[in-house]
Design an enzyme around this catalytic site. Structure first.
Site, PDB file in Angstrom:
ATOM      1  N   LYS A 273       7.903  41.701  34.752  1.00  0.00           N
ATOM      2  CA  LYS A 273       7.081  43.032  34.609  1.00  0.00           C
ATOM      3  C   LYS A 273       6.903  43.341  32.989  1.00  0.00           C
ATOM      4  CE  LYS A 273      10.270  45.150  36.979  1.00  0.00           C
ATOM      5  NZ  LYS A 273      11.331  44.101  37.142  1.00  0.00           N
TER       6      LYS A 273
ATOM      7  N   ASP B  71      13.919  41.074  37.309  1.00  0.00           N
ATOM      8  CA  ASP B  71      13.638  40.109  36.454  1.00  0.00           C
ATOM      9  C   ASP B  71      12.360  39.215  36.759  1.00  0.00           C
ATOM     10  OD1 ASP B  71      16.378  40.634  35.371  1.00  0.00           O
ATOM     11  OD2 ASP B  71      17.161  39.377  37.188  1.00  0.00           O
TER      12      ASP B  71
ATOM     13  N   GLY C 134      16.285  45.231  31.645  1.00  0.00           N
ATOM     14  CA  GLY C 134      16.036  44.759  30.375  1.00  0.00           C
ATOM     15  C   GLY C 134      14.705  44.017  30.695  1.00  0.00           C
ATOM     16  N   HIS C 135      13.847  44.308  29.795  1.00  0.00           N
ATOM     17  CA  HIS C 135      12.438  43.551  29.786  1.00  0.00           C
ATOM     18  C   HIS C 135      12.155  42.945  28.621  1.00  0.00           C
ATOM     19  CE1 HIS C 135      10.318  46.647  32.742  1.00  0.00           C
ATOM     20  NE2 HIS C 135      11.291  45.843  33.406  1.00  0.00           N
TER      21      HIS C 135
ATOM     22  N   GLN D   1      14.036  46.951  37.330  1.00  0.00           N
ATOM     23  CA  GLN D   1      14.649  46.295  38.541  1.00  0.00           C
ATOM     24  C   GLN D   1      13.409  45.716  39.637  1.00  0.00           C
ATOM     25  OE1 GLN D   1      16.585  49.571  37.940  1.00  0.00           O
ATOM     26  NE2 GLN D   1      17.846  48.606  36.799  1.00  0.00           N
TER      27      GLN D   1
END
Length: 426
Positions: free
Chosen positions: A16, A13, A40-41, A219
Site C-alpha cells: 500500500k 504487507d 510499516g509502509h 495492515q
C-alpha cells in the site's frame, strides 16, 4: 467530496505504501486513520528505501501528512521517525490529531505480558502495545495527544493508568518509574506541540473546498477487528469505512476505494492461512520477495493468491479496482496457482468463513497457470507504453483470472520495489 481510500485486500504487507507514494502527487493531503507503530509502509525512491511507521508515506511527495484520531501514537517512535526524515533532508508537513490516543511503555509491557501468558495460543502480536492502547481507549482510561500538552492533567491521568495496570503487570517485571515516564511524555509533548491540531476541522475544510485527500490504510482487511480472522487480528478496523471515523470526516467524503493485493499471499503471526505453502514454492517467494516485516523484521508466511479472501475484502471495502503487486516475484516460478473456492466438511463454498476453526479446516480449490519466467524489466517498460498486450500471454491470463475472481478491474501491476516500477492499465 473527493476522498480516496487505499486499503489492503489481504493480511497486510500488500504494498500500500508504494501505491500511496506513487499517486500522492495528485492529492493535497495523505491521512493515516488507524493502527499504530505496529504498521510499516516501505517506499523505495531512487534506490533508497524508507520505512514509515506512523508518518503517512505521502510526505515524500511534499504533501500534508495527517495522523488521524483513529491512530494510536507511540510518541517516542513518532519523534524518532521525524528526526530520521529530517536527517535525510525530508522536512515533512505533519498534522497530528489532538484526539489520537497515546501508547506508553506501560502498554508495551502489558502487551508482552499478555502475549507470553497465552502460551501456545499466542496471537503473534508485534508487542508494540497497540492492543492495550485500544483497550484503554474503549475503557475510557486512555491518554490522548492533547493530554501531553497539559502536564497537570496528564499527571492525574497517568496516575490512573498506573493504578489500572498494577494487577496486570504485577510479577511481570518492574514498570518504569512514574516520574520517569511522566517526564518523557511531557518532553515528547513539547517536541510534538508544533504538529498537534484539530485534524478533523482541517480535513473537512479541505474536502469542502474541493481539495483531494488520500486516506492510507494500515495492515489489511483480513486483520480487521470485526471482519478479519478474529482473534488473530489487529485491534482496529482496517476496512475503508474506518477512514471516515478515524479521521473525523463524513462517510460521504469517500468517493473511491483502491484495493491493493500481492500476486500471492503472505501473513505474519498466528492464525489460519488456507493457501500457505510450507514447501519450496513458499520459501522461494519469501526469499525473492524479501518477505520480512517492515516494522518487526519477522519472516512472513507465504502462499498462493486466495481469491475467496480477496472477494470478501472487495465486498467489505466496496473496492472500485485493484492494484496487483510483486508480479515479478511470482514470475520466478514455473507454475502458479489461484485458490478460487474452499472445500469445508465435504462442501464447496466461495464464502469466507467466520471462525478461525472453520477457516483452518478449509482446503483450497486451486486453478493452475503457466508462469512468466524470463519477463525482464525491458518487457515491463514496454508495457508502460503499449499496455498489457506487451506482457506475456501467461501473465495476461493470470491477471485476467484475478479480475474475474475478484469481480473488479485490475488497474495497476507492480514489477519491482521502486516508485517507477509500476504499470498503470488505465
Amino acid at each position: 467530496m473527493p476522498g480516496v481510500v487505499v486499503v489492503g485486500l489481504q493480511w497486510g504487507d500488500e504494498g500500500k505504501g508504494k501505491i500511496v507514494d506513487s499517486i500522492a502527487g495528485n492529492f493535497e493531503a495523505v491521512v493515516r486513520f488507524q493502527g499504530g507503530s505496529n504498521a510499516g509502509h516501505t517506499v523505495v525512491v531512487g534506490g533508497q528505501k524508507r520505512v514509515f511507521h506512523l508518518v503517512p508515506s505521502g510526505v515524500l511527495q511534499g504533501k500534508l501528512g495527517v495522523v488521524g484520531n483513529g491512530v494510536v501514537v507511540d510518541p517516542k517512535v513518532l519523534v524518532e521517525e521525524l528526526n530520521s526524515l529530517e536527517e535525510a533532508g525530508v522536512r515533512p508537513r505533519l498534522l497530528l490529531s489532538d484526539k489520537a490516543h497515546v501508547t506508553t511503555e506501560l502498554h508495551k509491557m502489558q502487551d508482552e505480558a499478555e502475549e507470553l501468558g497465552r502460551g501456545g495460543m499466542a496471537l503473534g502480536t508485534t508487542r508494540r502495545g497497540i492492543g492495550p492502547t485500544y483497550a484503554d481507549k474503549a475503557a475510557r482510561i486512555g491518554i490522548r495527544i492533547i493530554d501531553l500538552l497539559h502536564p497537570d492533567s496528564l499527571r492525574e491521568k497517568l496516575k490512573g493508568l498506573y493504578s489500572a495496570k498494577d494487577h496486570i503487570l504485577r510479577g511481570r517485571g518492574e514498570p518504569p518509574a512514574f516520574e520517569s515516564l511522566y517526564g518523557d511524555l511531557v518532553r515528547y509533548g513539547e517536541i510534538l506541540r508544533p504538529y498537534v491540531g484539530r485534524a478533523e476541522y482541517t480535513l473537512n475544510r479541505m474536502l469542502s473546498d474541493g481539495s483531494r485527500v488520500l486516506f492510507e490504510g494500515a495492515q489489511g482487511s483480513l486483520l480487521d477487528i470485526d471482519h478479519g480472522t478474529y482473534p488473530y487480528s489487529t485491534s482496529s478496523n482496517t476496512v475503508a469505512a474506518a477512514a471516515a471515523i478515524g479521521s473525523g470526516v463524513p462517510a460521504s467524503a469517500i468517493s473511491e476505494v483502491i484495493g491493493v493485493a500481492k500476486a500471492y499471499t503472505t501473513r505474519v503471526g498466528g492464525g489460519p492461512f488456507p493457501t500457505e505453502d510450507t514447501g519450496e514454492a513458499g520459501e522461494t517467494l519469501r526469499r525473492i520477495g524479501g518477505e520480512y516485516g517492515a516494522t518487526t523484521g519477522r519472516p512472513r508466511r507465504c502462499g498462493w493468491f486466495d481469491a475467496v479472501a480477496g472477494r470478501y475484502s472487495v465486498m467489505l471495502n466496496g473496492a472500485n479496482y485493484a492494484m496487483i503487486m510483486k508480479l515479478d516475484v511470482l514470475g520466478e516460478l514455473n507454475r502458479v496457482k489461484i485458490a478460487t473456492a474452499y472445500r469445508i466438511d465435504g462442501a464447496t463454498t466461495d464464502e469466507f468463513p467466520s471462525t478461525p476453526e472453520e477457516l483452518g479446516g478449509a482446503a483450497p480449490v486451486y486453478e493452475e497457470f503457466d508462469g512468466w519466467r524470463g519477463t525482464d524489466k525491458a518487457v515491463w517498460e514496454r508495457a508502460k507504453e503499449e499496455g498489457i498486450s506487451a506482457l506475456p500471454k501467461s501473465l495476461r491470463n493470470y491477471v485476467g483470472r484475478l479480475e474475474e475472481a475478484l469481480g473488479i478491474p485490475v488497474r495497476g501491476l507492480s514489477y519491482g520495489p521502486s516508485r517507477e516500477e509500476l504499470v498503470y492499465l488505465d
